[in-house]
Motif scaffolding. Structure first.
Motif, PDB file in Angstrom:
ATOM      1  N   PHE A   1     -13.244 -93.501-103.304  1.00 37.58           N
ATOM      2  CA  PHE A   1     -13.554 -92.243-103.423  1.00 37.58           C
ATOM      3  C   PHE A   1     -12.529 -91.615-104.392  1.00 37.58           C
ATOM      4  O   PHE A   1     -13.060 -90.971-105.455  1.00 37.58           O
ATOM      5  CB  PHE A   1     -13.158 -91.595-102.026  1.00 37.58           C
ATOM      6  CG  PHE A   1     -13.608 -90.151-102.308  1.00 37.58           C
ATOM      7  CD1 PHE A   1     -15.008 -89.690-102.561  1.00 37.58           C
ATOM      8  CD2 PHE A   1     -12.406 -88.905-102.063  1.00 37.58           C
ATOM      9  CE1 PHE A   1     -15.097 -88.182-102.310  1.00 37.58           C
ATOM     10  CE2 PHE A   1     -12.604 -87.402-102.191  1.00 37.58           C
ATOM     11  CZ  PHE A   1     -14.119 -87.279-102.375  1.00 37.58           C
ATOM     12  N   ASN A   2     -11.328 -91.932-104.379  1.00 32.18           N
ATOM     13  CA  ASN A   2     -10.424 -91.172-105.295  1.00 32.18           C
ATOM     14  C   ASN A   2     -10.426 -91.596-106.834  1.00 32.18           C
ATOM     15  O   ASN A   2     -10.228 -90.988-107.562  1.00 32.18           O
ATOM     16  CB  ASN A   2      -8.909 -91.559-104.955  1.00 32.18           C
ATOM     17  CG  ASN A   2      -8.691 -90.556-103.490  1.00 32.18           C
ATOM     18  OD1 ASN A   2      -9.008 -89.540-103.368  1.00 32.18           O
ATOM     19  ND2 ASN A   2      -7.905 -91.013-102.635  1.00 32.18           N
ATOM     20  N   ALA A   3     -10.908 -92.870-106.957  1.00 29.34           N
ATOM     21  CA  ALA A   3     -10.944 -93.557-108.155  1.00 29.34           C
ATOM     22  C   ALA A   3     -12.440 -93.308-108.898  1.00 29.34           C
ATOM     23  O   ALA A   3     -12.684 -93.654-110.287  1.00 29.34           O
ATOM     24  CB  ALA A   3     -10.900 -94.951-108.193  1.00 29.34           C
ATOM     25  N   THR A   4     -13.380 -92.530-108.152  1.00 28.34           N
ATOM     26  CA  THR A   4     -14.673 -92.316-108.649  1.00 28.34           C
ATOM     27  C   THR A   4     -14.749 -90.650-109.196  1.00 28.34           C
ATOM     28  O   THR A   4     -14.210 -89.963-108.496  1.00 28.34           O
ATOM     29  CB  THR A   4     -15.583 -92.516-107.691  1.00 28.34           C
ATOM     30  OG1 THR A   4     -15.641 -93.852-107.247  1.00 28.34           O
ATOM     31  CG2 THR A   4     -17.065 -92.110-108.204  1.00 28.34           C
ATOM     32  N   SER A   5     -14.920 -90.537-110.391  1.00 28.69           N
ATOM     33  CA  SER A   5     -14.995 -89.343-110.849  1.00 28.69           C
ATOM     34  C   SER A   5     -16.299 -88.658-110.718  1.00 28.69           C
ATOM     35  O   SER A   5     -17.490 -89.661-110.893  1.00 28.69           O
ATOM     36  CB  SER A   5     -14.576 -89.154-112.370  1.00 28.69           C
ATOM     37  OG  SER A   5     -15.572 -89.837-113.296  1.00 28.69           O
ATOM     38  N   THR A   6     -16.703 -87.445-110.712  1.00 28.53           N
ATOM     39  CA  THR A   6     -17.948 -86.774-110.842  1.00 28.53           C
ATOM     40  C   THR A   6     -18.697 -87.036-112.029  1.00 28.53           C
ATOM     41  O   THR A   6     -19.879 -87.388-112.191  1.00 28.53           O
ATOM     42  CB  THR A   6     -17.969 -85.340-110.595  1.00 28.53           C
ATOM     43  OG1 THR A   6     -17.028 -84.785-111.585  1.00 28.53           O
ATOM     44  CG2 THR A   6     -17.458 -85.033-109.373  1.00 28.53           C
ATOM     45  N   ALA A   7     -17.904 -87.386-113.129  1.00 25.73           N
ATOM     46  CA  ALA A   7     -18.541 -87.717-114.661  1.00 25.73           C
ATOM     47  C   ALA A   7     -19.014 -89.047-114.291  1.00 25.73           C
ATOM     48  O   ALA A   7     -20.198 -89.251-115.111  1.00 25.73           O
ATOM     49  CB  ALA A   7     -17.521 -87.534-115.627  1.00 25.73           C
TER      50      ALA A   7
ATOM     51  N   ALA B   1     -27.102 -85.227-116.248  1.00 26.03           N
ATOM     52  CA  ALA B   1     -26.076 -84.505-116.863  1.00 26.03           C
ATOM     53  C   ALA B   1     -24.933 -84.121-115.784  1.00 26.03           C
ATOM     54  O   ALA B   1     -25.273 -83.598-114.526  1.00 26.03           O
ATOM     55  CB  ALA B   1     -26.467 -82.865-117.446  1.00 26.03           C
ATOM     56  N   THR B   2     -23.717 -83.834-116.157  1.00 24.22           N
ATOM     57  CA  THR B   2     -22.706 -83.351-115.236  1.00 24.22           C
ATOM     58  C   THR B   2     -23.139 -82.045-114.617  1.00 24.22           C
ATOM     59  O   THR B   2     -22.883 -81.796-113.331  1.00 24.22           O
ATOM     60  CB  THR B   2     -21.367 -83.437-115.846  1.00 24.22           C
ATOM     61  OG1 THR B   2     -21.152 -84.612-116.587  1.00 24.22           O
ATOM     62  CG2 THR B   2     -20.157 -82.865-114.820  1.00 24.22           C
TER      63      THR B   2
END
Length: 206
Positions: A39-45, A54-55
């Motif tokens: 979870f922490n290593a995954t970015s929304t981008a 698109a973001t």
């Protein structure tokens, strides 16, 4: 129907389908990334990129990454619950019905390895809000609560507060699917499948 109105209705329906598809793509990509990277290593981008949106579209559906996690947890729990109760004929025999649900739950986990890993990694995680876990347990899995209530009324299940019994059910299930994950060759072994339920049931019965 007026042709202009029909075109409007068709257009709105098409937009709804596209919106749903994009939302599902975001959740599917998040599932893969959360399981594989954490979870922490995954970015929304990175989720938006994997989903092909698109973001800004991602934030339209989910204001925060935590919102994605919570919705993903609830949607998988709903799929899990639907699978358990579909085509299940409850006999009224508490132990038999509990065994039927247990075996269907194990079958689902074996058939859905990625979602199974998600459960193993995040079911007890602080990354999922406590009230979301409570909603999943008491609402989505309400049929389990009802079975426990009936079992207690018949003095078949131990007279222990439901919250504790539900946490025990959850822990026992996670332990079982962890075992079958580590020993996939035993997933269809009748002895181990029956034993997994027996361990669960011994912890539940009066």
């Amino acid at each position: 129907m007026d042709h202009r109105l029909k075109r409007h209705v068709d257009s709105m329906s098409s937009k709804s389908i596209v919106t749903t598809d994009k939302k599902q793509a975001i959740l599917h990509s998040a599932l893969q990334l959360f399981v594989n990277k954490g979870f922490n290593a995954t970015s929304t981008a990175s989720i938006a990129k994997a989903a092909g949106v698109a973001t800004g579209t991602l934030f339209h559906h989910f204001p925060t990454k935590k919102d994605i996690m919570n919705q993903l947890f609830l949607s998988i729990k709903q799929e899990f619950a639907t699978n358990m109760v579909s085509s299940t004929d409850f006999s009224g025999d508490i132990e038999r019905d509990a065994n039927t649900l247990w075996q269907k739950a194990i079958d689902w986990a074996i058939a859905q390895p990625l979602k199974q890993l998600f459960f193993l990694q995040y079911s007890m995680s602080a990354d999922i809000d406590a009230d979301v876990r409570k909603q999943a347990m008491n609402s989505i899995l309400g049929f389990v609560v009802e079975l426990i209530t009936q079992g207690k009324q018949q003095q078949i299940i131990a007279d222990i507060p439901n919250a504790l019994l539900l946490e025990n059910c959850h822990g026992q299930y996670l332990a079982a699917i962890r075992f079958f994950t580590d020993n996939p060759h035993l997933g269809d072994d009748e002895i181990h499948r029956k034993a997994s339920f027996r361990l669960f049931w011994q912890a539940m019965k009066a």
